[in-house]
Enzyme design. Structure first.
Site, PDB file in Angstrom:
ATOM      1  N   ASP A 136       0.828  -1.216   0.000  1.00 25.88           N
ATOM      2  CA  ASP A 136       0.000   0.000   0.000  1.00 25.88           C
ATOM      3  C   ASP A 136       0.860   1.263   0.000  1.00 25.88           C
ATOM      4  OD1 ASP A 136      -2.396  -1.254  -0.078  1.00 25.88           O
ATOM      5  OD2 ASP A 136      -2.938  -0.963   2.016  1.00 25.88           O
ATOM      6  N   ASP A 302      -6.802  -7.476  13.893  1.00 29.60           N
ATOM      7  CA  ASP A 302      -6.465  -8.854  14.248  1.00 29.60           C
ATOM      8  C   ASP A 302      -7.229  -9.300  15.496  1.00 29.60           C
ATOM      9  OD1 ASP A 302      -5.089  -7.072  15.836  1.00 29.60           O
ATOM     10  OD2 ASP A 302      -3.114  -7.642  15.102  1.00 29.60           O
TER      11      ASP A 302
END
Length: 496
Positions: A136, A302
């Site tokens: 990214d 996460d």
């Protein structure tokens, strides 16, 4: 009415009035102290003492569990039925499950080579491994370097894919989610997620195969690493490669060691819950899909996925014997931004998921209580607020207000016992535990502020600042220090 002059903010007719400003402030303090300050401060003391008891009992509980684990708890290889994975002459490498390795990156100029190289050198059949670099980066120069590094490894026969997105929506969660949508991922059974870490080559080895599947566990005919075949994912110890760089990194290593060796171990041993850490973990893709996939609603994507998978009944296993080295923030600015994300994210996730956890019918009441009270409320919210308000605000104020008494057990005994417990549980860091007590107080303000931002969903709730990394620069710096040390020693000793 009593007159108030331009140089005064209290009536001149008030008994004890003095014309000087300092005297007026002192008089005003005496007027409001008894009816307002003393009762309010006592109330704050009671609240802080209640929080201290909660934190103390939580630390004591984890200490007792860890002792029992060390004394009586069998290691995973003795708790679960397994046998070593052998090469199948007929099937060849087909006996090994196909594994996807995801490496999310964002302008990782210093560590991209190390991360990609380590992933490509994993001890696993190359034709059963798919490396996916999710870049990214906004820096076009870095982007070009990462792409060329992927091409270089692809020319060696490594199945590596360089993936970019048009937008950076969802940050890391968005990149991981987008990475699972590609057609070549459909046949992968597991996904390994690595941040920009420095040494991944200890993760894969011969693992077991299922001989007697247990109901309620996810099973497969072959396996990846130890016992992952009966769990949705497993995590492993994250240790800092630059932990000796300065006092800041030593304090971080001590804090992380407690998190992994105590908190994670307790959650795993009691079959309750432990928060997935993005720097190292292996997931079954089926578990990710059933849990609803990656979501970008918080900065702890996460942990969000781990909670949702746990509520679906998936099992987790923590393996502390496996270690993955990662780089710790070596500047206070980088560390502060990291701690903002790690404190704000769990508080915001707690706000979003507390009712889902409480009303879930697929997990036991004990597990729901553990996740809501122990994991989130005490460790992620109360611990930060207690440290800041009690030690940095309430206790100093009681010096100015001697009418408010703080019990010795709350001000001295409990903190000393907690520090002692930490010293016993972290034997390798016992020398730093007392220093760590003050270090945690310093950081408590930033963590408390971030916690309130997460609970209230304030402006900076989804702020994501990528942690600065040094990579090869760190190695060169260490080598230069070593060389300089040798030179100075040689100069001191002469040519002898």
């Amino acid at each position: 009415m009593a007159e108030v002059s331009g140089n005064s903010f209290i009536p001149e007719s008030l008994p004890g009035y003095t014309p000087d400003i300092a005297g007026q402030i002192g008089l005003l303090w005496e007027l409001i102290k008894a009816p307002l300050i003393v009762p309010f401060l006592r109330f704050c003391v009671y609240i802080c003492l209640a929080m201290s008891i909660m934190v103390f009992l939580e630390r004591l509980y984890m200490g007792v569990v860890i002792i029992l684990v060390k004394l009586f708890w069998k290691k995973p290889e003795k708790r679960y039925k397994w046998e070593a994975m052998n090469d199948d002459l007929e099937m060849g490498n087909e006996a090994f499950p196909l594994v996807l390795v995801q490496i999310p990156m964002f302008n990782e100029k210093e560590v991209y080579k190390i991360s990609i190289g380590a992933a490509c050198n994993l001890s696993w059949p190359a034709d059963r491994l798919v490396i996916q670099v999710l870049d990214d980066s906004t820096d076009l120069v870095v982007k070009d370097m990462v792409e060329k590094e992927c091409i270089r490894w692809a020319s060696k026969g490594i199945n590596i894919r360089y993936q970019i997105r048009e937008t950076r929506g969802g940050y890391k969660a968005g990149a991981l989610k987008e990475g699972l949508k590609h057609d070549y991922v459909k046949n992968c059974e597991y996904v390994v997620i690595f941040d920009a870490i420095l040494d991944q080559n200890r993760i894969f080895s011969d693992g077991p195969s299922v001989s007697d599947p247990q109901p309620g566990y996810c099973t497969c005919t072959s396996s990846l690493e130890v016992w992952v075949h009966i769990f949705s994912w497993f995590a492993f110890l994250d240790c800092g490669v630059n932990s000796d760089e300065c006092l800041l990194t030593r304090m971080q290593e001590m804090s992380l060691d407690y998190h992994f060796k105590v908190e994670q171990e307790v959650g795993s041993a009691t079959h309750a819950f432990f928060g997935f850490n993005g720097t190292g973990g292996i997931w079954r893709i089926a578990a990710i899909n059933e849990a609803g996939g990656w979501k970008d609603r918080t900065t702890v994507e996460d942990m969000d996925l781990a909670v949702r998978a746990g509520l679906k009944g998936w099992k987790f296993l923590y393996l502390g014997d496996l270690q993955v080295k990662s780089e710790l923030p070596s500047t206070f600015k980088a560390f502060r931004f990291q701690q903002h994300r790690w404190s704000c994210g769990p508080a915001n996730l707690f706000r979003k998921m507390v009712m889902d956890i409480a009303t879930n019918k697929r997990v036991t009441s004990y597990k729901k209580f553990y996740v809501i009270y122990s994991f989130f409320f005490v460790r992620k919210i109360i611990a930060h607020m207690f440290t800041f308000f009690f030690y940095c605000v309430v206790l100093p104020l009681t010096i100015l207000v001697p009418e408010v008494d703080v019990p010795k057990w709350g001000a001295i005994y409990i903190p000393c016992i907690i520090t002692t417990l930490n010293s016993v549980e972290l034997r390798g860091h016992s020398i730093y535990c007392s220093i760590g007590f003050f270090f945690e107080n310093v950081m408590s303000f930033h963590r408390t502020k971030a916690t309130f931002i997460g609970l209230l969903e304030a402006k900076r709730v989804n702020e994501w600042v990528v942690t600065e990394k040094l990579g090869d620069t760190l190695k060169n710096k260490s080598n230069n220090k070593s060389t300089a040390s040798k030179r100075s020693l040689s100069k001191f000793l002469g040519d002898r």
